[in-house]
Design an enzyme around this catalytic site. Structure first.
Site, mmCIF file in Angstrom:
data_model
loop_
_atom_site.group_PDB
_atom_site.id
_atom_site.type_symbol
_atom_site.label_atom_id
_atom_site.label_comp_id
_atom_site.label_asym_id
_atom_site.label_seq_id
_atom_site.Cartn_x
_atom_site.Cartn_y
_atom_site.Cartn_z
ATOM 1 N N ARG A 15 8.007 -0.344 -13.447
ATOM 2 C CA ARG A 15 8.901 -1.501 -13.643
ATOM 3 C C ARG A 15 8.134 -2.828 -13.537
ATOM 4 O O ARG A 15 8.661 -3.828 -13.033
ATOM 5 C CB ARG A 15 10.062 -1.504 -12.635
ATOM 6 C CG ARG A 15 11.006 -0.319 -12.754
ATOM 7 C CD ARG A 15 11.791 -0.348 -14.053
ATOM 8 N NE ARG A 15 12.837 0.656 -14.081
ATOM 9 C CZ ARG A 15 12.695 1.913 -14.517
ATOM 10 N NH1 ARG A 15 11.503 2.328 -14.964
ATOM 11 N NH2 ARG A 15 13.721 2.748 -14.539
ATOM 12 N N GLU A 36 15.867 -5.274 -9.533
ATOM 13 C CA GLU A 36 15.163 -5.015 -10.804
ATOM 14 C C GLU A 36 15.444 -6.098 -11.853
ATOM 15 O O GLU A 36 14.508 -6.587 -12.477
ATOM 16 C CB GLU A 36 15.560 -3.632 -11.352
ATOM 17 C CG GLU A 36 14.839 -3.302 -12.644
ATOM 18 C CD GLU A 36 15.342 -2.037 -13.310
ATOM 19 O OE1 GLU A 36 15.047 -0.942 -12.801
ATOM 20 O OE2 GLU A 36 16.008 -2.140 -14.359
ATOM 21 N N SER A 91 20.168 -0.004 -13.262
ATOM 22 C CA SER A 91 19.778 0.004 -11.844
ATOM 23 C C SER A 91 19.620 -1.437 -11.368
ATOM 24 O O SER A 91 18.886 -2.212 -11.995
ATOM 25 C CB SER A 91 18.437 0.708 -11.646
ATOM 26 O OG SER A 91 18.506 2.043 -12.065
HETATM 27 P P1 FAD Z 1 16.708 -9.179 -21.461
HETATM 28 O O1 FAD Z 1 17.654 -8.812 -20.378
HETATM 29 O O2 FAD Z 1 17.193 -10.062 -22.533
HETATM 30 O O3 FAD Z 1 15.403 -9.842 -20.778
HETATM 31 C C1 FAD Z 1 14.769 -9.233 -19.685
HETATM 32 C C2 FAD Z 1 13.507 -10.032 -19.358
HETATM 33 O O4 FAD Z 1 12.576 -9.955 -20.433
HETATM 34 C C3 FAD Z 1 13.758 -11.536 -19.157
HETATM 35 O O5 FAD Z 1 12.850 -12.016 -18.196
HETATM 36 C C4 FAD Z 1 13.431 -12.126 -20.519
HETATM 37 O O6 FAD Z 1 13.023 -13.489 -20.425
HETATM 38 C C5 FAD Z 1 12.285 -11.255 -20.962
HETATM 39 N N1 FAD Z 1 12.196 -11.084 -22.427
HETATM 40 C C6 FAD Z 1 13.133 -10.538 -23.236
HETATM 41 N N2 FAD Z 1 12.673 -10.463 -24.502
HETATM 42 C C7 FAD Z 1 11.434 -10.999 -24.495
HETATM 43 C C8 FAD Z 1 10.444 -11.224 -25.504
HETATM 44 N N3 FAD Z 1 10.627 -10.869 -26.789
HETATM 45 N N4 FAD Z 1 9.274 -11.818 -25.132
HETATM 46 C C9 FAD Z 1 9.056 -12.187 -23.823
HETATM 47 N N5 FAD Z 1 9.961 -12.000 -22.839
HETATM 48 C C10 FAD Z 1 11.128 -11.406 -23.167
HETATM 49 N N6 FAD Z 1 15.704 -0.033 -17.882
HETATM 50 C C11 FAD Z 1 14.801 0.972 -17.737
HETATM 51 O O7 FAD Z 1 13.588 0.722 -17.605
HETATM 52 N N7 FAD Z 1 15.203 2.274 -17.719
HETATM 53 C C12 FAD Z 1 16.495 2.639 -17.868
HETATM 54 O O8 FAD Z 1 16.814 3.820 -17.845
HETATM 55 C C13 FAD Z 1 17.464 1.607 -18.014
HETATM 56 N N8 FAD Z 1 18.784 1.911 -18.143
HETATM 57 C C14 FAD Z 1 19.702 0.911 -18.276
HETATM 58 C C15 FAD Z 1 21.055 1.262 -18.426
HETATM 59 C C16 FAD Z 1 22.020 0.283 -18.580
HETATM 60 C C17 FAD Z 1 23.468 0.685 -18.739
HETATM 61 C C18 FAD Z 1 21.629 -1.086 -18.618
HETATM 62 C C19 FAD Z 1 22.670 -2.153 -18.825
HETATM 63 C C20 FAD Z 1 20.292 -1.446 -18.465
HETATM 64 C C21 FAD Z 1 19.320 -0.445 -18.297
HETATM 65 N N9 FAD Z 1 17.945 -0.760 -18.142
HETATM 66 C C22 FAD Z 1 17.021 0.255 -18.030
HETATM 67 C C23 FAD Z 1 17.496 -2.169 -18.112
HETATM 68 C C24 FAD Z 1 17.285 -2.780 -19.519
HETATM 69 O O9 FAD Z 1 17.937 -2.040 -20.503
HETATM 70 C C25 FAD Z 1 15.806 -2.893 -19.875
HETATM 71 O O10 FAD Z 1 15.101 -3.619 -18.914
HETATM 72 C C26 FAD Z 1 15.607 -3.557 -21.251
HETATM 73 O O11 FAD Z 1 14.254 -3.459 -21.644
HETATM 74 C C27 FAD Z 1 16.010 -5.036 -21.249
HETATM 75 O O12 FAD Z 1 16.003 -5.476 -22.594
HETATM 76 P P2 FAD Z 1 16.757 -6.791 -23.039
HETATM 77 O O13 FAD Z 1 16.399 -7.049 -24.458
HETATM 78 O O14 FAD Z 1 18.195 -6.678 -22.757
HETATM 79 O O15 FAD Z 1 16.061 -7.860 -22.073
HETATM 80 N N1 EPU Z 2 21.494 9.502 -5.870
HETATM 81 C C1 EPU Z 2 22.467 9.596 -4.898
HETATM 82 N N2 EPU Z 2 23.570 8.784 -4.992
HETATM 83 C C2 EPU Z 2 23.734 7.906 -6.004
HETATM 84 C C3 EPU Z 2 22.730 7.784 -6.989
HETATM 85 C C4 EPU Z 2 21.609 8.618 -6.905
HETATM 86 O O1 EPU Z 2 22.345 10.383 -3.969
HETATM 87 O O2 EPU Z 2 24.757 7.225 -6.018
HETATM 88 C C5 EPU Z 2 20.338 10.396 -5.807
HETATM 89 C C6 EPU Z 2 20.413 11.466 -6.915
HETATM 90 O O3 EPU Z 2 21.153 12.571 -6.494
HETATM 91 C C7 EPU Z 2 18.957 11.820 -7.112
HETATM 92 C C8 EPU Z 2 18.243 10.495 -6.859
HETATM 93 O O4 EPU Z 2 19.149 9.679 -6.109
HETATM 94 O O5 EPU Z 2 18.531 12.736 -6.152
HETATM 95 C C9 EPU Z 2 17.793 9.785 -8.149
HETATM 96 O O6 EPU Z 2 18.927 9.507 -8.969
HETATM 97 P P1 EPU Z 2 18.852 9.452 -10.586
HETATM 98 O O7 EPU Z 2 18.201 10.691 -11.115
HETATM 99 O O8 EPU Z 2 20.206 9.110 -11.076
HETATM 100 O O9 EPU Z 2 17.837 8.300 -10.889
HETATM 101 P P2 EPU Z 2 17.617 6.855 -10.230
HETATM 102 O O10 EPU Z 2 16.384 6.933 -9.402
HETATM 103 O O11 EPU Z 2 18.859 6.383 -9.571
HETATM 104 C C10 EPU Z 2 16.046 6.023 -12.130
HETATM 105 C C11 EPU Z 2 15.847 4.743 -12.871
HETATM 106 C C12 EPU Z 2 16.815 4.664 -14.035
HETATM 107 C C13 EPU Z 2 16.549 5.841 -14.972
HETATM 108 C C14 EPU Z 2 16.744 7.140 -14.190
HETATM 109 C C15 EPU Z 2 16.362 8.356 -15.007
HETATM 110 C C16 EPU Z 2 14.956 3.056 -11.384
HETATM 111 C C17 EPU Z 2 15.246 1.855 -10.568
HETATM 112 N N3 EPU Z 2 16.002 3.600 -12.001
HETATM 113 O O12 EPU Z 2 17.347 5.977 -11.535
HETATM 114 O O13 EPU Z 2 16.571 3.459 -14.732
HETATM 115 O O14 EPU Z 2 17.403 5.827 -16.088
HETATM 116 O O15 EPU Z 2 15.894 7.131 -13.014
HETATM 117 O O16 EPU Z 2 14.978 8.428 -15.139
HETATM 118 O O17 EPU Z 2 13.795 3.478 -11.464
HETATM 119 C C18 EPU Z 2 17.183 1.159 -14.878
HETATM 120 O O18 EPU Z 2 16.011 0.892 -14.597
HETATM 121 O O19 EPU Z 2 18.037 0.271 -15.131
HETATM 122 C C19 EPU Z 2 17.601 2.558 -14.929
HETATM 123 C C20 EPU Z 2 18.861 2.926 -15.168
#
Ligand code: FAD
Ligand code: EPU
Length: 342
Positions: free
Chosen positions: A168, A338, A242
């Protein structure tokens, strides 16, 4: 102000952040071509304004109105740009939707991005925090990034090593923070693809469908199914995924915690440190499903903070502080947000 750029004043950002927070931007520009950034840089008034580069707004928390210029990255385009014996290179512009791009690569027959399916947001933001999910991170397949540097006005390329990727994290959150706009990203996808089933949930999902030798599209479908069950759709309920990073602690801290909490999920890292599950820590503190006014903790995933409707950025931030305090008091672990606070 530069009359030749279609800059809007006092523009609502509600549709531009997945928390659905009703903040406003003093100035707002859809950046549909890279030369617009050069024009901004060439204009003293515009260059002097505070600047926010915005993609899909899925990893930000707007804590108030933005007193400056929001640059919404909207450049489009994706294409295969080269190949060698081992690799096909594909490039996408910053403004492409990440998931649509992943699905496009799969439709072309290129595997490599499938574990990162359904992550919201834009291609241009994906390197910022080195997006990761289900056993993969963008750093595994990222070849190069094209950036525009606001301090020099120069466009250049950064290779994978120059991005300084970590969990991250990247150079874009540190040394280059606020200094560059990512214009496009090039990926090196393997021609000899192998399924990445390291994450137990993905292997289980495929096994449940009796799929022993999955295609990239089948891995993508499995990831989509898991994500849809676990995470809230921002169109239905505001959130930024997250809200905290999973904390990385020493083996000694893990051992102390494990002695007291035998069920503690803990994942050993290659450097000997240990990643804990922030969702589990928050869940243990009893926060899952709780509400404080319009801000809340998602009922199925304690790591996700949600806007039940009408929450301000400060409401979400206040709830986040309460959760941090509880987790620190109970486990001695400091949680780090995050999303980027704006
Ligand atoms: P924004 O929110 O618009 O921007 C984020 C940051 O990047 C800001 O600081 C912005 O200034 C900068 N930025 C954006 N675009 C540019 C650019 N072109 N050049 C320079 N800087 C820029 N993240 C994960 O890693 N794993 C996940 O599994 C995950 N699951 C998610 C699930 C949900 C439901 C949601 C809502 C979010 C999740 N995220 C996850 C977080 C998010 O989707 C990612 O961080 C994504 O890359 C953000 O993209 P964005 O275009 O929306 O960025
Ligand atoms: N858990 C709980 N209670 C909860 C949530 C999770 O006990 O309410 C436990 C689960 O049972 C499991 C562990 O925590 O043992 C991990 O949970 P999960 O597999 O759902 O993944 P996470 O660590 O919560 C991370 C990333 C996600 C990504 C998933 C899948 C971060 C901060 N988050 O979540 O990324 O999609 O793994 O790889 O690293 C994001 O960054 O926005 C994001 C959604």
């Amino acid at each position: 102000m530069a009359a030749h750029l279609p800059i809007r004043s006092d523009h609502s950002l509600r549709e531009h952040n997945t928390f659905g927070i009703a903040a406003r931007a003093q100035c707002f520009l859809e950046v549909v071509a890279a030369d617009m950034l050069l024009k901004i840089n060439g204009d003293d008034d515009l260059r002097a304004l505070p600047r926010l580069i915005l993609g899909g707004g899925s990893n930000i928390l707007l804590t108030g109105d933005f007193p400056g210029l929001v640059l919404h990255m909207a450049m489009k385009g994706m294409a295969a740009v080269g190949e060698d014996e081992e690799t096909v290179y594909v490039r996408a512009a910053a403004g492409e939707n990440w998931h649509a791009f992943v699905q496009w690569t799969l439709a072309q027959g290129y595997g490599g991005l499938e574990n990162l399916s359904l992550i919201p947001g834009s291609v241009g933001a994906a390197p910022i925090q080195n997006i990761g999910a289900y056993g993969a991170e963008i750093k595994d397949v990222l070849h190069a990034v094209t950036v525009f540097d606001f301090t020099t006005g120069v466009t250049s390329n950064l290779d994978n090593a120059a991005c300084e990727f970590a969990y991250r994290d990247s150079v874009f959150k540190r040394r280059l923070h606020g200094k560059v706009a990512i214009l496009d990203v090039t990926f090196a996808l393997p021609k000899r693809w192998q399924a990445n089933l390291r994450y137990a949930d993905v292997a289980q999902e495929l096994a449940a469908h009796q799929i022993a030798a999955p295609t990239p599209q089948q891995v993508s479908d499995a990831v989509i199914a898991i994500r849809t069950r676990k995470l809230p759709d921002p169109l239905a309920i505001g959130n930024a995924g997250s809200f905290f990073k999973n904390p990385v602690v020493s083996a000694a801290v893990r051992n102390t915690l494990l002695a007291q909490y035998p069920a503690l999920p803990a994942y050993a890292q290659p450097d000997g440190s240990v990643k804990l599950a922030a969702g589990w820590l928050i869940d243990q503190c009893g926060w899952k499903g709780r509400r404080v006014g319009a801000a809340g903790v998602y009922e199925k995933q304690a790591l996700v903070l949600v806007n039940h409707g009408g929450a301000s950025g400060e409401d979400i931030a206040r709830l986040a502080r309460q959760i941090q305090d509880d987790v620190l008091a109970r486990f001695g672990v400091q949680l780090e947000p995050e999303p980027v606070f704006i």
